[in-house]
Write a protein that holds these residues in place. Structure first.
Motif, mmCIF file in Angstrom:
data_model
loop_
_atom_site.group_PDB
_atom_site.id
_atom_site.type_symbol
_atom_site.label_atom_id
_atom_site.label_comp_id
_atom_site.label_asym_id
_atom_site.label_seq_id
_atom_site.Cartn_x
_atom_site.Cartn_y
_atom_site.Cartn_z
ATOM 1 N N UNK A 1 9.784 5.695 -10.587
ATOM 2 C CA UNK A 1 8.835 4.920 -11.384
ATOM 3 C C UNK A 1 8.631 3.505 -10.850
ATOM 4 N N UNK A 2 9.387 3.109 -9.840
ATOM 5 C CA UNK A 2 9.328 1.727 -9.376
ATOM 6 C C UNK A 2 8.100 1.456 -8.501
ATOM 7 N N UNK A 3 7.636 0.220 -8.580
ATOM 8 C CA UNK A 3 6.585 -0.230 -7.668
ATOM 9 C C UNK A 3 7.124 -0.214 -6.243
ATOM 10 N N UNK A 4 6.220 -0.074 -5.285
ATOM 11 C CA UNK A 4 6.619 -0.085 -3.878
ATOM 12 C C UNK A 4 6.481 -1.464 -3.262
ATOM 13 N N UNK A 5 7.079 -1.643 -2.106
ATOM 14 C CA UNK A 5 7.040 -2.930 -1.418
ATOM 15 C C UNK A 5 5.634 -3.272 -0.946
#
Length: 456
Positions: free
Chosen positions: A263-267
């Motif tokens: 679920x995390x945003x990417x770099x």
């Protein structure tokens, strides 16, 4: 080891920077190349009386040798460069670039948006470089982030980095939790296998971003302890402590702190959001002044200017590479010749001239087309997007779209979706006319992404 001692006859130890269970790190003079380096020395072997000690020493040696291999293969402006390695007194050592500066741990309080962007964008780019090479850092924290006097930000210490290659030997047993308190992802705290994925670094960088934007770490000061909240509490929004924070920055940092890695945003998304807030050449210095000042890397042109302070010139009259010839190669010359001409032009002129930005984009397009699996093209675009951003306008927009296309083809639709949204905003600000090629290309990308779901 002691001050003044020479390692391998080349490196004179000046000051011990730290010591741990694996070895020690020293600032040292390099008698061959000149200047200062960091020399990492493995501790001498324990007594060989016990099998446990022998196995542990062999594991430490393999881990040390692995760090050497990692650094030898890296070349990135925000990662200290490899210098040399060898053996001293029967134990391996590694020498790398010494970065003279201050760590984020010593820079207290909240920072302005331009300052936060100038710190976080280089870190995201350094981690993207590691991740595209199958390496997870696993210990992103303020004391491993150094700002040099010229404003350049470095991510240091790959001591517990983890190779994603399934054939690589593992040196951390399941159940152990490498990382630092207050910056560890929930899966790392639990000792899950997922703790060795790039998403673990995304969470840690989210914690660093939260600290920079609010002046404190996520969950700091809340009853129950940091570890409990990192494992169980909903991810905090930095806007809860800084209500004036723009919604796009608040949103991407909030999603970096998601409990589930998927679920995390990417770099790439973090970098795309923060790009709009980066300082530009000619901007005023921060007030109050920062020392060191991370915005100097962008404001003063040091992000683009070559060593020695040379500035871009129009052509070969001053001895520099001919930009007109580079532009001709970009229009249809041999790709190998274009790469060589780009290297020479960047070394002399930096990244600011529009001819270099256009040539970078042309080379990225052609590398992407030539790579059957798109991985090369995707990594190439990550490397050039920052330079294209400085040129602005359609070049930056085209780089965003191309990066999204590469990420989608490489099986990373979530990051592709985020870049498509950034390109949408950039295109909307330009109010494109009907039939504009970039608008049509972006629409085609949106159709492809739709097959992967509303948020890919």
């Amino acid at each position: 080891m002691k001050q003044g001692e020479r390692v391998d006859g080349r490196f004179r130890l000046v000051e011990c920077l730290g010591s741990g269970g694996m070895g020690s790190a020293w600032k040292a003079d390099d008698a061959v190349a000149g200047g200062l380096v960091v020399v990492k020395l493995k501790h001498p072997a324990y007594s060989t009386a016990g099998g446990t000690e022998r196995r542990e020493q062999e594991s430490l040696r393999r881990r040390f040798e692995r760090e050497v291999r990692l650094l030898r293969g890296l070349e990135h402006p925000h990662i200290p460069r490899y210098v040399h390695h060898g053996e001293h007194a029967g134990e391996p050592y590694l020498a790398m670039e010494y970065v003279e500066g201050r760590t984020l741990r010593r820079m207290q309080g909240t920072v302005k948006l331009a300052e936060a962007a100038a710190l976080l964008v280089p870190l995201a780019e350094a981690l993207l470089c590691l991740h595209t090479r199958g390496i997870v850092h696993r210990d992103v924290k303020p004391s491993n982030i150094v700002v040099r006097g010229d404003g350049r930000t470095f991510l240091i210490d790959l001591g517990i980095a983890y190779l994603l290659d399934p054939e690589a030997t593992r040196y951390t047993e399941d159940g152990q939790t490498p990382g630092s308190h207050g910056y560890m992802a929930p899966e790392a705290l639990r000792g899950d296998r997922a703790a060795t994925s790039p998403a673990t670094d995304c969470y840690a960088l989210g914690c660093v971003a939260f600290l920079l934007l609010t002046g404190r770490r996520p969950y700091e000061g809340e009853p129950g302890g940091l570890e409990y909240h990192h494992l169980n509490s909903p991810p905090p929004r930095p806007s809860s402590l800084r209500p004036t924070l723009p919604a796009d920055i608040d949103g991407v940092v909030h999603r970096l702190l998601a409990k589930a890695p998927e679920d995390r945003a990417g770099l790439a998304e973090l970098r795309a959001v923060l790009a709009a807030y980066l300082p530009r050449a000619g901007d005023d210095a921060p007030s109050p002044a920062l020392n060191p000042d991370p915005t100097l890397f962008y404001r003063g042109g040091s992000a683009d200017a070559p060593a020695g302070g040379r500035t871009a010139g129009p052509g070969p009259a001053d001895g520099g590479p001919d930009l007109a010839e580079l532009a001709e190669l970009a229009r249809g010359g041999d790709l190998i010749a274009l790469d060589a001409a780009l290297d020479a032009a960047r070394d002399y002129h930096g990244l600011r001239p529009p001819e270099i930005a256009r040539a970078q984009l042309a080379a990225a397009d052609r590398h992407h087309a030539a790579a059957g699996h798109t991985r090369t093209g995707c990594g190439y675009r990550h490397a050039v997007e920052r330079a294209l951003r400085s040129a602005g306008g359609s070049l930056h927009l085209e780089a965003l779209i191309g990066s999204a296309e590469c990420l989608l083809a490489a099986g990373r639709p979530g990051e592709a979706h985020a870049l498509r949204e950034a390109a949408d905003r950039a295109l909307g600000a330009r109010r494109p006319g009907r039939g504009e090629p970039l608008a049509e290309r972006l629409q085609a990308l949106a159709v492809l992404l739709r097959d992967h779901g509303p948020r890919a």
